[in-house]
Design a protein around this motif. Structure first.
Motif, mmCIF file in Angstrom:
data_model
loop_
_atom_site.group_PDB
_atom_site.id
_atom_site.type_symbol
_atom_site.label_atom_id
_atom_site.label_comp_id
_atom_site.label_asym_id
_atom_site.label_seq_id
_atom_site.Cartn_x
_atom_site.Cartn_y
_atom_site.Cartn_z
ATOM 1 N N ALA A 230 -1.861 1.481 2.291
ATOM 2 C CA ALA A 230 -1.373 0.544 1.272
ATOM 3 C C ALA A 230 -2.036 -0.824 1.420
ATOM 4 C CB ALA A 230 0.138 0.407 1.383
ATOM 5 N N ILE A 231 -2.161 -1.265 2.661
ATOM 6 C CA ILE A 231 -2.801 -2.570 2.892
ATOM 7 C C ILE A 231 -4.249 -2.548 2.423
ATOM 8 C CG2 ILE A 231 -3.507 -4.217 4.652
ATOM 9 C CD1 ILE A 231 -1.077 -3.077 6.337
ATOM 10 N N VAL A 232 -4.942 -1.482 2.830
ATOM 11 C CA VAL A 232 -6.359 -1.395 2.479
ATOM 12 C C VAL A 232 -6.525 -1.260 0.976
ATOM 13 C CG1 VAL A 232 -8.458 -0.058 2.776
ATOM 14 C CG2 VAL A 232 -6.915 -0.406 4.717
ATOM 15 N N ARG A 233 -5.723 -0.402 0.379
ATOM 16 C CA ARG A 233 -5.813 -0.229 -1.077
ATOM 17 C C ARG A 233 -5.521 -1.545 -1.788
ATOM 18 N NH1 ARG A 233 -6.810 4.184 -3.408
ATOM 19 N NH2 ARG A 233 -6.846 6.110 -2.190
ATOM 20 N N GLY A 234 -4.518 -2.229 -1.302
ATOM 21 C CA GLY A 234 -4.193 -3.520 -1.916
ATOM 22 C C GLY A 234 -5.358 -4.493 -1.847
ATOM 23 N N SER A 235 -6.076 -4.438 -0.722
ATOM 24 C CA SER A 235 -7.183 -5.374 -0.546
ATOM 25 C C SER A 235 -8.287 -5.154 -1.559
ATOM 26 C CB SER A 235 -7.748 -5.246 0.866
ATOM 27 O OG SER A 235 -6.762 -5.585 1.819
ATOM 28 N N PHE A 236 -8.420 -3.908 -1.981
ATOM 29 C CA PHE A 236 -9.514 -3.627 -2.911
ATOM 30 C C PHE A 236 -8.987 -3.106 -4.250
ATOM 31 C CE2 PHE A 236 -11.239 -3.124 1.398
ATOM 32 C CZ PHE A 236 -12.288 -4.025 1.342
#
Lengths: 191, 191, 191, 191
Positions: free
Chosen positions: B88-94
């Motif tokens: 979720a964090i990574v997806r949110g970042s991109f």
DNA sequence: AATGAATGAGTTTTCATTCAT
DNA sequence: GATGAATGAAAACTCATTCAT
């Protein structure tokens, strides 16, 4: 006859002053006068030797890139194994000689300058291409076709660490950065 | 008769215009007039609502950070496992909503602005701290004490990929970036 | 070992270069460096010989006037009749040796310089007075008291043709100018 | 709402100030600051309305040319005979309203500017063509095919008298100039 | 609320001039 | 005699900011 051969001396002094000034200010919004004063010359002379502010910035960017490339080249020259080649590249990227606050600050500013300036963009492309190519070349014997992916990832990690160290309140620490990249690589190579 | 409630509308329009203008120019060297024109108002009004150019830049930076944080928060809210939290964090970042050329360009410029501007630095610290803390928190159950190291590394990788995509001649591709970070993490978690 | 007798050579070269540079640029807004380069010397030397840019301009103006005066003098020396004297003056004014684009361009610029510079004004007055006096002297035997009026008119016509030829897109044509002035004079003398 | 419609007022004031300043200085080497001060505004405003110094100069040149053309047009409108048309053109050229020291000085400077500046050259060509065409048109019924020659000659004479009066130490005297041109024309028409 | 007018400080850039060698 | 180095004053131009309306 006047004092001869001052040009290279002045140019070098002005380039150093440019990097120092960018580092101190943290921005490219510095004046030619500031640079010249730091170099101990008049602003007129700065223009005389460089043509203009942009040319000075580009000369400084080129200088920083050259110093970095030199550092890497020296390391690669003595590296005997692929693993050693990798380490040479990483060590070169964070070598004490270039990993000073001023130089990092300049790097980061030059990175972003590449977004708006054609010459800066071209220069940055050269750097990016070389770093990637160096990494991939060293990785190929170790991971084969995965070299491209891993090379890109490692390049991003290196630049990301630059960014983090540049923006961190603490004094830049090249050794830690090197360890971080190498441990990442070692893990990937083992896997 | 003064239109009531214009303030939030104008502020939002000006902030959007600021980000668009920075993205288009690739630099913070844009004029208040340009921003105002893009927002369809006079430069005087821009000052009226923001006090000055710097305040506008900071408001835009804050906006970009908030959007990013919101994206991550939404993802975290539905994540059930540590691995899902990481993703979720990574997806949110991109996330596509924030990973546009304009936003990336603004991000990079704001990063570097943090080198010279106190308010920007404080804002950046908040972002950096939150990203790190989010990552570490999600990693702890998975890698224990190695979470700190791996978190820092992953944060650097994320920012490095931002930099690379922002400076790449190709159109930004969030999915590729997500895959790169996740594959890196998966490898690290397996190891 | 210092080369002896360089002064007159250098001065002449610099004056020629000044006229050529003004002609090429079409303006007095040329730099001492340009002049010096064209003359094949350093800008320092130009100052050494002339004291300053203004002195160089005045020397060039004086040179152009002298060449013109010489041309007229040569013609007058062999003129036997008043009509021949008139023609000598007119021919001298448009003599091929001085009626080149560079010289015309310099003339026009010097004319206008006389509006703002005392020395240039004095020089111009000398030229104007001499032209008028030459014309009137030659006209007196032919038209008596009308000589003054006709002299002034003819002088104006000559300068006007200079202006027109200097500003015309075609290459300057002294013969046409001579014919125009002479036919004008012949008509006036007949009438 | 701010004071509206200042633009035309400011532009006119700045153009007048430009002509006055050139007239007073006798040269185009005047600063934007001088012009602005004379117009009672800041130098920034001058740039705001004109874009730059060159644009101001060209606007002033255009203004001077327009005023001249207007003067001639008014005269031509009431002229009934070819002779009257000729006189209208000549009178317009030396009309008191435009034949002031400032305007003459500006004219002469603009003439010479046409040697080095494309825009000024184009403007000058328009003026030259119109003057010639006006003269030839009026002369044709009077002298037939000789109109072209006589027109060119007269145009040169007019410009020459401008030059002489501009450079003369005495105050410009339009009436004398008019008499000179007309007496010249009358003689040519009689012959 | 909103605007366009207006300012003036700050920056780049140019160039005549000086000077040590 | 001759040079290239070096200066610094002057000018154009930009732009954030203020303000009257």
């Amino acid at each position: 006859m006047p004092k001869l051969g001052m040009e290279p001396i002045r140019r070098a002094a002005l380039i150093d002053a440019t990097i120092a000034e960018i580092g101190a200010a943290g921005t490219l919004d510095i004046t030619v006068g500031q640079i010249a004063r730091r170099a101990g010359v008049s602003s007129g002379l700065a223009h005389h030797y460089f043509g203009g502010k942009d040319d000075m910035l580009m000369a400084a960017m080129r200088h920083v890139m050259r110093e970095y490339a030199r550092e890497v080249r020296l390391g690669l020259a003595v590296a005997q194994t692929p693993r050693a080649r990798l380490e040479a590249i990483v060590r070169g990227s964070f070598a004490a000689s270039n990993f000073t606050p001023d130089t990092i600050g300049s790097w980061l500013n030059f990175y972003v300058l590449a977004l708006s300036s054609g010459p800066a963009r071209r220069l940055h492309r050269i750097y990016a291409k070389r770093l990637r190519s160096n990494l991939c070349h060293a990785l190929r014997p170790l991971v084969g076709t995965r070299a491209d992916n891993l090379g890109a990832q490692t390049a991003a990690l290196i630049d990301g660490l630059y960014l983090h160290q540049g923006l961190s309140p603490t004094v830049p620490d090249g050794d830690t950065a090197i360890r971080q990249v190498m441990s990442h690589l070692d893990r990937e190579l083992k896997g």
